[in-house]
Structures are given as structure tokens and as C-alpha cells.
Design an enzyme around this catalytic site. Structure first.
Site, mmCIF file in Angstrom:
data_model
loop_
_atom_site.group_PDB
_atom_site.id
_atom_site.type_symbol
_atom_site.label_atom_id
_atom_site.label_comp_id
_atom_site.label_asym_id
_atom_site.label_seq_id
_atom_site.Cartn_x
_atom_site.Cartn_y
_atom_site.Cartn_z
ATOM 1 C CE LYS A 1 -4.184 -1.837 0.699
ATOM 2 N NZ LYS A 1 -5.246 -1.705 -0.315
ATOM 3 C CE LYS B 1 10.348 5.697 5.093
ATOM 4 N NZ LYS B 1 11.135 6.246 6.208
ATOM 5 C CB SER C 1 9.903 15.761 0.809
ATOM 6 O OG SER C 1 11.150 15.108 0.929
ATOM 7 C CG ASP D 1 22.908 -19.150 5.409
ATOM 8 O OD1 ASP D 1 22.923 -19.955 6.362
ATOM 9 O OD2 ASP D 1 22.687 -19.492 4.227
ATOM 10 N N GLY E 1 18.721 4.371 6.080
ATOM 11 C CA GLY E 1 18.645 5.824 5.908
ATOM 12 C C GLY E 1 18.631 6.427 7.310
ATOM 13 N N GLY F 1 14.906 3.487 10.646
ATOM 14 C CA GLY F 1 13.666 2.893 11.161
ATOM 15 C C GLY F 1 13.481 1.467 10.669
ATOM 16 C CB ALA G 1 23.658 8.995 2.070
#
Lengths: 313, 313
Positions: B45, B50, B75, B169, B176, B179, B205
Site C-alpha cells: 500500500k 512506510k 517529502s 544465513d 537511511g 527505522g 550518504a
């Protein structure tokens, strides 16, 4: 060809193909005003339904015939199907391709170990190149669609769709040369005698639409469409089957194809070829025909260059 | 947080989410030299995992709290998750978005009926806009990742993956803000105490990689990656969980992300975001770590602008 031919084809090819999933999308259903069940042949071996017909033709040969290899002319998914079938069965594949074929398709066919023969991009050159190969090798020619073994192989796709998600009020598939469409007619009529059968076709390759109205095989008045899997023309054989069974051929514009393509990518998150979404575009253009009904659609394949696809976006 | 929190979260959200499929690809397995099981949250969904955390947070509120609505700043996919959860539960959603957000994302959030407040694209403006909304409406703030309800919700993803295709295994997810990665650690450690857990992260990042080595939360030395879902930085909470459980954070280059993206599109025929394929890229870069093993990967989402995607192609 009757339903037991389709059942035999299915038993023959089952060990070599995926039984692909049937997906639904509540947001697309809401837009279409009906309940759509998508048979996802983009997840099939070689990325398209064509392996069904190609594999059935190969497995229908005698051992002696098969040993001499398989041959065809095609620049599309059928070439990959024959190359893949030959590799799986341990025989040679000879594929005639127009010299202007995209390198990605040539590489895919060569990647399956096929011997590729290039020809000038016209019908005469193609047939003469193929003839030379058949004479030289004794390989078995498997036509992309004008072949009963191919048609009964493609029919297994609608058979699975109906078995796994049916019954349906209507079934729809795209029409190019008519191999898949003929198989869809035969399987659907056998399993769902009351269901309406539709073919989706681009306005820019509308030979089936014109043929249905003329009562005989006619050429398209012009050929220009991004649905590059549907450029071929019906044969007498496929016209005979399709004209006996379809309720109608539904035409769609290039913009409608592009809009349906965006829908499938954005809502279903799956990679499909432009040819694939012609039936969905046809339903969205003809909503009253399908309102409130349960409809089976065949998504035929997912072999697309994403860089090119973005141009349609 | 313990496993019974995850189980409760799963029972709470199960009526509202898809139990997404786990796919495999024999050709990618052949390239990777191991057996990969892809948990396809691109089919979830809102097109991303998320919704699990967002919905669990919403359903953890009292009726009186929920009635005042949900609020967040994002965003990305978390904004859509909160907007969707609010719509399903019949309450208001207040979303703070940077004024330079892509219109496609703004429209998606508005499409779920959320009230969007624009702010300047910096942390101070974002927090002050959110504070004003919370003061005015009494809505419940749901942080994108620094929230136990969100983490236990995201943990249900690895739980399903292990239940449906495990044991493994090794299990790997992208990191990011941490979570999903924290939830993946908690669920995996509970169900598969011996499995190694990895995080995949872009070189552009690399806060989690540096944090793990420093033993404390560190910022990335620079931020520049097409994996736009992974731009956020670990919190103390997510760092604590991740650093306790992961065997390592595996870095990947932009070219490796692009190559993995092409593989998933061409071989699996599914639409995924660049952030999604970071774990696959990490496996392909570190083949000896996974050789001959059975590995679970989370494909996090499929919300991508195909036009932009083609630039990476």
C-alpha cells in the site's frame, strides 16, 4: 485444434515455464469501473508469453526432427523463445533477424546461444535467408504465430488465467499476428462458453479491426505504433479463429497506450512492454462495455528498453 | 521493544497492509553466487514499507488522540504513509513539506486528502512549521523513524520475509534514518538468532558506516546519491539498535546502484526506487561474504519517476 490439444500442450510445457501470477489493482479497478485480473506474462521465462508456443512446437517434434535444430525469423520475443527452447532442449537454434534489429535484442538471442543470420529488412530477404538455412540444416521452422502448435501453446496462458482467477464476464488480449489471440479464443470458449472475448489493437496497426469488418484478411491502412509487438498481420488461420470468436476488436490511440503504460508502472509497479497495455487502454476507452464486470487481461511481456520507455513518459 | 511488541504491531496493522510477495530470480542468483529472496514492498500500500510504521503509530493512539489527527514532516514515502493512514482511519493528516518538493509527491499526499503546509527547505523552518501545527490542532506527531511505534511497525516486514521464505544465513536492508533497519534487526535477531544482519548504504550518504566505526552518531562526510530515500541520518535510538546487531554496514557507489537497478528492472520486471537496490548492490560488491548462502533482502518501495529513472539508465 480442440481443448484436449491445449491440455496436452500445457502438460508438455509445464516443466519449462512459470505459472505466472494474476495480479489486481484496486486503484485501476476504481478508474476502470470493473474488476480486472492481470495475467503477468512479463514474469514468464524470457520475459514474455512467447515461450509457451515456442516450447510447445519444439516438444511436438520427433526426436529425429528436434535433433536437427529449430529455426525462425523474428526480431522480437519469438526469436528469444526459440533460442531459449533450443538451449533448454540441447539443440541448435537458427534465427533470421533484420540487420537493423536493436542490438539489445540481437544480444539477448545470441545470449541463449542461437546462431543469428542477418538479412535485409524486408519480407523477401527474410524468407530467402530462412529457406537457405532450412535447406542447409534440416532444422524445423517454427512460425511466430501461423502454426497450430504455437497457437495451442499460447492458449495455455488464458487457460491458466481462467483456472486461477476465473470465471470472467470477458477476457481480452492484444492482437498482432493473432497467435496469442487465437489461443485465447480457443481456451476461453472451451472453459467459459458465455464469456465475451475481445482483442485490443493499436489504431496504428489496425489490420485485425479492418479484417473483422471486411470478413477477410486485410492489411492495416498504415503502421505506426509504439506497441512494437503488434506490428504483424493476421494469417488466414488466425483470422479464421479470431473472427469466429471475438465480440469485437477494440482500437486504441498512441496517447491511450502511453496513459495505460503509466498506470501500470505507477499503480502496479511492474515492468511491461507497450504492446502489453493495449487491452487495458481499450477497457478504459470503452468503460460501458465492461462496467461492473469481472474481466481477465493478458499482460504479454516485459522486454522493453527503459531508456526508450521514458520517451513515452 | 521486544518481539511481542512486533507481534502486536503485526496484528494491529495486518488488516490494512498487503502481505507482500517474496520473489526470486535465478539469473540474479547466478550472478550473485547465492540464493536471494526479495521482499517486495514496492507492491505494498502506498508503494512502500512506510505504511507499516505509520499505520502502527496511528493505531497505537487512543481514540481521543487519534481524533485530533496525525502530523509529520516528510517529502517522501512517510508523508504518503501518514496521509493514507489518516484517510483510512477517517481523521485529518497535516504534512509539512519543503516548498521545493517534486509536484508528483505533493500531489500524491494531497490525493490522500492530507493538508499540506509548505516550508523553506531547511530543518529550522520544518520544525517550526510542524510545531505551529501541533499547537494549533493537537494532532499526534509521528516521526519518520525515531519512534518505537514506527520501528516495531517496520519490523513486521522482516518478520513476514522470514516467516514466508526463511530461514536465512543473512538478512540485509537499506539504511537511511534507520527505522526499517532497526526493525529488521529486532525481528531478525528474535526469529533467527544466528543470522548475520547487514545494512546497505550509499557512499554518498554514509552516516551509518561512519557512525558504526566511530561508536557514536556521526554525519556523512558528504551527501550526494540517487538513493533519495536514504538521505536521512541515524538518531541515537536507531544507532543504538543497529550498532548492537549488524555485522557491518556495506557501502556502494552510485554506479553500483545504477547497475543493480538495471538488473532488477531487466531480470525481475518490477518497478523499484533507487534506494531499494542498495542491498543488492552491496551483495554484488561483496560476493565472498554471501557465497552459497541463503539471503533475505528487503526491496523497500517503488515510488519513482520513470522519466528521471531513465537518466540513470
Amino acid at each position: 485444434m480442440n481443448f484436449s490439444d491445449i491440455q496436452q500442450a500445457h502438460e508438455r510445457i509445464a516443466p519449462y515455464i512459470h505459472r505466472t501470477p494474476v495480479l489486481t489493482s484496486s486503484s485501476i479497478n476504481a478508474m476502470a469501473g470493473c474488476e480486472l485480473h492481470f495475467k503477468c506474462e512479463n514474469f514468464q521465462k524470457i520475459g514474455a508469453f512467447k515461450i509457451r508456443g515456442g516450447m510447445n512446437a519444439a516438444l511436438s517434434l520427433t526426436a529425429a526432427e528436434l535433433e536437427r535444430g529449430l529455426a525462425t525469423h523474428s526480431s522480437g520475443n519469438h526469436a528469444q523463445a526459440i533460442a531459449y527452447a533450443a538451449r533448454i532442449l540441447g539443440v541448435k537454434a537458427y534465427i533470421v533477424m533484420p540487420e537493423n534489429s536493436p542490438s539489445v535484442k540481437i544480444n539477448a538471442v545470441k545470449g541463449y546461444g542461437a546462431e543469428v543470420t542477418f538479412c535485409a529488412p524486408n519480407q523477401v530477404a527474410r524468407e530467402s535467408a530462412l529457406r537457405e538455412i532450412l535447406d542447409r540444416t534440416g532444422a524445423a521452422f517454427v512460425h511466430p504465430y501461423d502454426d497450430e502448435r504455437v497457437i495451442t501453446g499460447q492458449a495455455t496462458c488464458a487457460k491458466e488465467l481462467i483456472e486461477d482467477a476465473g470465471p470472467f464476464d470477458a477476457v481480452i488480449a492484444p492482437v498482432g499476428g493473432g497467435g496469442l489471440m487465437s489461443g485465447t479464443c480457443l481456451a476461453t470458449r472451451a472453459l467459459l462458453p458465455e464469456a465475451r472475448i475481445y482483442a485490443g489493437e493499436p489504431e496504428g496497426a489496425s489490420d485485425a479491426w479492418h479484417s473483422l469488418r471486411a470478413g477477410k484478411v486485410e492489411k492495416a491502412p498504415y503502421v505506426d505504433t509504439i506497441a512494437d509487438g503488434l506490428l504483424t498481420t493476421l494469417s488466414e488461420r488466425t483470422f479464421g479463429i479470431i473472427s469466429s470468436h471475438v465480440a469485437d476488436v477494440l482500437l486504441v490511440s498512441e496517447d491511450e497506450i502511453k496513459a495505460a503504460l503509466r498506470l501500470v508502472y505507477e499503480r502496479m509497479k511492474i515492468v511491461v512492454e507497450p504492446s502489453c497495455v493495449v487491452p487495458l487502454a481499450a477497457i478504459l476507452r470503452n468503460k460501458p462495455l465492461f462496467e461492473g464486470q469481472k474481466v481477465g487481461l493478458i499482460l504479454t511481456g516485459g522486454n522493453v528498453d527503459l531508456g526508450r520507455l521514458a520517451q513515452y513518459y
